[in-house]
Design an enzyme around this catalytic site. Structure first.
Site, PDB file in Angstrom:
ATOM      1  N   GLY A  68       0.830  -1.192   0.000  1.00  0.00           N
ATOM      2  CA  GLY A  68       0.000   0.000   0.000  1.00  0.00           C
ATOM      3  C   GLY A  68       0.868   1.247   0.000  1.00  0.00           C
ATOM      4  N   GLY A 116       0.267  -5.185   0.630  1.00  0.00           N
ATOM      5  CA  GLY A 116      -0.936  -5.039  -0.176  1.00  0.00           C
ATOM      6  C   GLY A 116      -0.888  -5.782  -1.494  1.00  0.00           C
ATOM      7  N   GLU A 139       5.372  -6.013   7.455  1.00  0.00           N
ATOM      8  CA  GLU A 139       4.765  -4.931   8.226  1.00  0.00           C
ATOM      9  C   GLU A 139       5.438  -4.654   9.566  1.00  0.00           C
ATOM     10  OE1 GLU A 139       2.005  -6.207   5.140  1.00  0.00           O
ATOM     11  OE2 GLU A 139       3.197  -7.299   6.595  1.00  0.00           O
ATOM     12  N   ASP A 147      -1.705  -7.521   7.242  1.00  0.00           N
ATOM     13  CA  ASP A 147      -3.132  -7.306   7.010  1.00  0.00           C
ATOM     14  C   ASP A 147      -3.498  -7.836   5.627  1.00  0.00           C
ATOM     15  OD1 ASP A 147      -1.726  -5.284   5.630  1.00  0.00           O
ATOM     16  OD2 ASP A 147      -3.343  -3.818   5.868  1.00  0.00           O
TER      17      ASP A 147
END
Length: 349
Positions: A68, A116, A139, A147
C-alpha cells in the site's frame, strides 16, 4: 483523482479481463483510487458473459506490487487516521471480493509482491510465481501488523513457517510462496508473455498446464525442523530466546531480525496469526485485521516506523514500548477491540 486514472489499466482481450497495476516508479504501490478502479472492474466483469477470466499483472520490471501507499498512511495517522481507515475499509473488501470471485482470477506474482500486493494476488484462484518472485509480509518493520488477509494465509501455512514469515518480515522466494500456501504454480519469468497469450488463446487451465514447471526446492521447508521448534513458544520473547539458543545460524539471524522489529507490532502479529487460525473465513480474518489496523493508527510505532524506514530513512526507529518484555497483555488486547464502524461485507454476500 477520479476512477478514470491510468494508475490501473483495464482491457478485455479475447474474453480475458486484464488488470495492470500501473505505478511502476513506485513498484505499483496501491492507492485508494487503484483499489476503487480494481473493485469496479471486477464487479463489472463478474456480470459480463463476455469475460471468462481475469489476469492481474504489474507494469514495469520490478514487481507486481510493493504494498500500500505507506506515506499516505503516515500522513493520515498523523491527522486522526480517517483517510487510512477509509482506504483499508475498501482495500479489505477488495481482498474479500478477489477471494470469492466467481471466475478464474490469475495473479502473476512476478518480482516484488509485498503487503498489499499479497492482498490483491494471494487470494486469487490461480496464483503464479516465478524465478524472480520476492514475496513478503514486512509490516513489523514499520510498526504495523500483517493485514490484507495476510494473517489468513500465514495462519494456514505448514508448521511454524507462517509465524517465521510474519515475525521476521523477511522476503521469501516463489518456491517458498508455494510451500507456504501463498501461490499455486511456478512459471519461469521468461515464459510469462507466452503464458498470458496462451490464456487468451486456450484458456487458463490449458495455459497453466503448458507453462508451469516443478518449482525448485523451498529454502524455508528445508529449515522446518528449527522453525517449527522455535516458533512454538508462547510469546515473542520465548520465540526469540529459542532462536538465539539454537545452533543453526539461520535461527540466530531470525532472532536478530525479530529483535529489531517493533515489539508491540511483533506481539500483536503473533496474536493475530494465532487468532486467525481459529477463524473460519477470509472475511472473518479481514474483520479482525481491520480492527488491528485501525488500532495501530493510534499507536506510537506505526508513525515512528514509517518515519524511520520510508520518510527520513534513518533506519533508526525508537520503539515504544522499547522491548518485548515491556509489552503487556493489555497492550496487545487493545488492538483487537471492535472498530467504529467495523468492517462489513454485505454486498459480497
Amino acid at each position: 483523482m477520479t476512477a478514470e486514472s491510468d494508475e490501473v489499466l483495464t482491457r478485455v482481450d479475447g474474453g480475458i479481463g486484464f488488470l495492470t497495476l500501473n505505478r511502476p516508479k513506485a513498484i505499483n504501490s496501491l492507492t485508494h483510487n487503484m483499489v476503487t478502479i480494481i473493485a469496479k472492474a471486477l464487479t463489472d466483469w463478474a456480470h459480463d458473459d463476455g469475460v471468462r477470466a481475469v489476469v492481474l499483472t504489474g507494469a514495469g520490471e520490478r514487481g507486481l506490487c510493493a504494498g500500500g501507499d505507506v506515506v499516505a498512511i503516515y500522513h493520515s495517522a498523523r491527522d486522526e487516521g480517517h483517510e487510512a481507515r477509509r482506504f483499508w475499509f475498501d482495500e479489505y473488501r477488495l481482498n474479500a471480493q478477489i477471494g470469492s470471485y466467481p471466475k478464474p482470477f490469475v495473479a502473476i506474482m512476478d518480482g516484488i509482491v509485498m503487503g498489499g500486493g499479497v492482498g490483491v494476488a494471494g487470494h486469487g484462484s490461480v496464483r503464479v510465481v516465478t524465478d524472480t518472485s520476492k514475496v513478503a509480509m514486512p509490516e513489523v518493520g514499520i510498526g504495523f501488523i500483517p493485514d490484507v488477509g495476510g494473517t489468513y494465509l500465514l495462519s494456514r501455512a505448514p508448521g511454524g513457517l507462517g509465524l517465521h514469515a510474519a515475525l521476521s518480515g523477511a522476503p521469501f522466494s516463489g518456491s517458498d510462496a508455494i510451500a507456504l500456501g501463498f501461490a499455486d504454480h511456478y512459471i519461469p519469468h521468461e515464459s510469462l508473455a507466452a503464458f498470458t497469450a496462451a490464456i487468451v488463446a486456450d484458456g487458463v487451465d490449458a495455459a497453466v498446464k503448458a507453462f508451469s514447471i516443478e518449482p525448485p526446492p523451498s529454502h524455508l521447508v528445508a529449515q522446518r525442523d528449527w522453525i517449527d521448534e522455535c516458533y512454538a513458544g508462547e510469546t515473542v520473547a520465548d520465540i526469540v530466546a529459542a532462536l538465539r539458543g539454537h545452533h543453526e545460524d539461520e535461527a540466530k539471524k531470525a532472532a536478530d531480525l525479530i529483535a529489531s522489529r517493533s515489539p508491540i507490532a511483533a506481539a500483536v502479529t503473533l496474536a493475530s496469526v494465532r487468532r486467525a487460525a481459529e477463524l473460519d473465513t477470509l472475511e472473518d480474518v479481514l474483520v479482525q485485521e481491520y480492527r488491528v489496523s485501525s488500532a495501530s493508527l493510534d499507536s506510537h510505532d506505526l508513525v515512528e516506523g514509517i518515519r524511520a524506514q520510508i520518510v527520513d530513512k534513518d533506519r533508526n526507529p525508537t520503539w515504544n514500548p522499547p522491548s518485548l518484555d515491556a509489552v503487556t497483555d493489555e497492550d496487545v488486547e487493545q488492538y483487537f477491540a471492535p472498530a467504529d464502524p467495523d468492517l462489513t461485507f454485505e454486498e459480497h454476500k
